[in-house]
Design a protein around this motif. Structure first.
Motif, mmCIF file in Angstrom:
data_model
loop_
_atom_site.group_PDB
_atom_site.id
_atom_site.type_symbol
_atom_site.label_atom_id
_atom_site.label_comp_id
_atom_site.label_asym_id
_atom_site.label_seq_id
_atom_site.Cartn_x
_atom_site.Cartn_y
_atom_site.Cartn_z
ATOM 1 N N VAL A 183 -8.985 -8.468 7.847
ATOM 2 C CA VAL A 183 -8.704 -7.033 7.751
ATOM 3 C C VAL A 183 -8.302 -6.405 9.089
ATOM 4 O O VAL A 183 -8.380 -7.042 10.145
ATOM 5 N N TYR A 213 -8.948 -11.977 3.177
ATOM 6 C CA TYR A 213 -8.226 -10.849 3.789
ATOM 7 C C TYR A 213 -8.780 -10.622 5.200
ATOM 8 O O TYR A 213 -9.892 -10.111 5.354
ATOM 9 N N CYS A 234 -5.898 1.341 -5.780
ATOM 10 C CA CYS A 234 -7.052 2.138 -5.366
ATOM 11 C C CYS A 234 -6.653 3.598 -5.343
ATOM 12 O O CYS A 234 -5.461 3.914 -5.305
ATOM 13 N N TYR A 255 -2.166 -9.346 8.866
ATOM 14 C CA TYR A 255 -1.127 -8.456 9.391
ATOM 15 C C TYR A 255 -0.114 -9.228 10.223
ATOM 16 O O TYR A 255 0.964 -8.720 10.509
ATOM 17 N N TYR A 303 -10.296 -7.735 -5.515
ATOM 18 C CA TYR A 303 -11.086 -7.612 -4.296
ATOM 19 C C TYR A 303 -12.519 -7.793 -4.775
ATOM 20 O O TYR A 303 -13.231 -6.834 -5.068
ATOM 21 N N PHE A 335 -14.958 -2.717 9.839
ATOM 22 C CA PHE A 335 -13.707 -3.330 10.276
ATOM 23 C C PHE A 335 -12.474 -2.872 9.493
ATOM 24 O O PHE A 335 -11.426 -3.457 9.615
ATOM 25 N N TYR A 336 -12.629 -1.797 8.692
ATOM 26 C CA TYR A 336 -11.467 -1.215 8.016
ATOM 27 C C TYR A 336 -10.896 -0.030 8.801
ATOM 28 O O TYR A 336 -10.000 0.661 8.318
ATOM 29 N N PHE A 389 0.847 -1.189 0.000
ATOM 30 C CA PHE A 389 0.000 0.000 0.000
ATOM 31 C C PHE A 389 0.884 1.240 0.000
ATOM 32 O O PHE A 389 1.396 1.625 1.048
ATOM 33 N N CYS A 412 -7.991 5.716 -2.970
ATOM 34 C CA CYS A 412 -8.412 6.326 -1.697
ATOM 35 C C CYS A 412 -7.278 7.036 -0.953
ATOM 36 O O CYS A 412 -7.543 7.924 -0.152
ATOM 37 N N LYS A 443 -13.417 -10.184 1.577
ATOM 38 C CA LYS A 443 -12.904 -9.215 2.545
ATOM 39 C C LYS A 443 -14.040 -8.408 3.156
ATOM 40 O O LYS A 443 -14.847 -7.887 2.379
ATOM 41 N N ASP A 453 -1.878 -3.080 -4.049
ATOM 42 C CA ASP A 453 -3.263 -2.654 -3.843
ATOM 43 C C ASP A 453 -3.515 -1.498 -4.812
ATOM 44 O O ASP A 453 -2.756 -0.534 -4.843
ATOM 45 N N ARG A 476 -18.900 4.521 1.787
ATOM 46 C CA ARG A 476 -18.598 3.774 0.567
ATOM 47 C C ARG A 476 -19.733 2.819 0.164
ATOM 48 O O ARG A 476 -19.530 1.890 -0.595
ATOM 49 N N SER A 510 -8.916 -2.663 -5.481
ATOM 50 C CA SER A 510 -9.797 -2.689 -4.312
ATOM 51 C C SER A 510 -10.839 -1.583 -4.364
ATOM 52 O O SER A 510 -11.482 -1.275 -3.374
ATOM 53 N N LYS A 527 -15.920 -7.529 -1.684
ATOM 54 C CA LYS A 527 -15.473 -6.568 -0.666
ATOM 55 C C LYS A 527 -16.684 -5.848 -0.085
ATOM 56 O O LYS A 527 -17.376 -5.100 -0.778
ATOM 57 N N CYS A 578 -12.665 6.107 -3.160
ATOM 58 C CA CYS A 578 -11.816 5.212 -3.954
ATOM 59 C C CYS A 578 -11.761 5.585 -5.433
ATOM 60 O O CYS A 578 -11.256 4.811 -6.255
HETATM 61 C C1 PBG Z 1 -8.635 0.561 -0.147
HETATM 62 C C2 PBG Z 1 -8.564 -0.544 0.846
HETATM 63 C C3 PBG Z 1 -9.151 -0.638 2.112
HETATM 64 C C4 PBG Z 1 -8.656 -1.806 2.668
HETATM 65 C C5 PBG Z 1 -7.828 -2.421 1.728
HETATM 66 N N1 PBG Z 1 -7.808 -1.627 0.601
HETATM 67 C C6 PBG Z 1 -10.010 0.299 2.876
HETATM 68 C C7 PBG Z 1 -11.364 0.627 2.445
HETATM 69 O O1 PBG Z 1 -11.902 0.107 1.472
HETATM 70 O O2 PBG Z 1 -11.932 1.489 3.100
HETATM 71 C C8 PBG Z 1 -8.933 -2.304 4.056
HETATM 72 C C9 PBG Z 1 -7.916 -3.210 4.633
HETATM 73 C C10 PBG Z 1 -7.974 -3.416 6.098
HETATM 74 O O3 PBG Z 1 -8.850 -2.878 6.820
HETATM 75 O O4 PBG Z 1 -7.118 -4.128 6.597
HETATM 76 N N2 PBG Z 1 -9.807 0.772 -0.750
#
Ligand code: PBG
Length: 331
Positions: free
Chosen positions: A277, A275, A119, A317, A193, A201-202, A81, A121, A252, A117, A221, A166, A196, A129
């Motif tokens: 998260v 994943y 994206c 992680y 992804y 939980f993000y 990332f 965002c 995820k 990754d 989102r 993602s 998703k 995103c």
């Molecule tokens: C980017 C992205 C996110 C995560 C992975 N890629 C966050 C989101 O969509 O808000 C979350 C990963 C995590 O919480 O471990 N879009």
């Protein structure tokens, strides 16, 4: 002959370590793990992320040290990332991400497998995103897909083995696949992804990547990520991504959606990634800090549930601990 009193004796197979090892239904292997790495531009020192014990946001210099240590601990597959310094509403500068991949590839060659990754965002001023309309109320699908396809091309040129979109726009897998093929990168995989969900939980992750939406009229989102109430949407989205050319399908969050992993496993022949998260990870860490469970055993138990459900690979992680924990706990 005397009738056995308990003809369906299940405890025979649980009686000792040897028989439990022999009869295990699934196995965990450190080889099936991917470690996420955060690399931020413009910070002097690595920084920690609240809730994500054992994880830090690295600088371009320190990420090389992190990877060196990870290789020693037995993890060589990474999901990266990049977090750029400058943000914009629609003009994005991908040069830092390119530098991250070039630098890691130059230093480690083929000792590492790198996924990116994909994206916007971390690039957008508002944290969504993709590109918003001028009123800030809607995410524009096709302009976002166009930008992402160009970004993907830059990342594979810089050395990424795999692109992991993602963003959750429609049509992105087909667009990215044809862009990569057009430029001769038909050997690079896409890990979509695919399923998703729009999740609480993000939370800790958004702190790591400065990617919380909220500066625009559109506050969350939910118009692009999948509703937790709609498991069928997840299956449909994943099968659609498969049709568009995704090589690996991801679910995820993972542990809260093992029903989706299990259902998808029956409906596709594509490998599945789960994943676990940031918030799921942090929940275990916080319970462990309170002494309410054993950290290692809890992570192992979650990983087991993901493999049992049908996941081929796990993004965690704590991937960097997988070798040690699996050996210690004889998993
Ligand atoms: C980017 C992205 C996110 C995560 C992975 N890629 C966050 C989101 O969509 O808000 C979350 C990963 C995590 O919480 O471990 N879009």
């Amino acid at each position: 002959m005397a009738q056995a009193q308990y003809p369906f004796n299940q405890r025979r197979l649980r009686a000792g370590e040897a028989i439990r090892e022999l009869t295990a239904d699934i196995r965990l292997s450190a080889r099936q793990f991917i470690q996420p790495l955060f690399v931020e531009e413009g910070i002097e020192e690595p920084r920690n992320v609240e809730g994500l014990n054992g994880v830090r946001v690295d600088t371009l210099e320190t990420v090389l040290i992190t990877i060196e240590q990870d290789l020693k601990s037995g993890v060589s597959k990474f999901l990266i990332f990049p977090v750029p310094l400058h943000r914009s509403a629609e003009q994005f500068d991908f040069s830092f991400a390119v530098r991250v991949f070039e630098t890691i590839r130059t230093k480690f060659g083929n000792k590492v497998w790198l996924a990116a990754d994909l994206c916007l965002c971390s690039y957008t001023t508002h944290g969504h995103c993709g590109i918003l309309n001028t009123e800030g109320t809607k995410l524009l699908n096709d302009p976002t897909v166009g930008v992402l396809s160009n970004y993907a091309l830059e990342l594979v040129k810089a050395g990424s083995d795999c692109i992991a979109p993602s963003d959750m726009m429609d049509g992105r897998i087909a667009a990215i696949r044809s862009k990569l093929d057009e430029y001769g990168f038909d050997d690079r995989a896409i890990m979509s992804y695919a399923a998703k969900f729009s999740s609480q939980f993000y939370g800790p992750f958004r702190d790591a990547c400065h990617s919380s939406p909220g500066q625009a009229a559109l506050k969350d989102r939910k118009t692009y990520q999948i509703s937790p109430l709609n498991g069928k949407d997840a299956i449909a989205s994943a099968l659609r991504d498969e049709q568009e050319g995704a090589d690996i399908l991801m679910v995820k969050p993972a542990a809260l959606y093992t029903d989706v992993i299990a259902a998808l496993h029956l409906q596709t022949n594509r490998p599945l990634a789960a994943y676990h998260v940031s918030g799921e990870y942090a929940a275990i860490e916080l319970l462990a800090e309170k002494g309410l469970l054993n950290r290692e055993a809890a992570h192992l138990e979650v990983w087991t549930s993901l493999v049992r459900s049908g996941a081929n690979m796990i993004i965690s992680y704590a991937a960097r601990n997988a070798t040690a924990w699996i050996n210690e706990m004889k998993y």
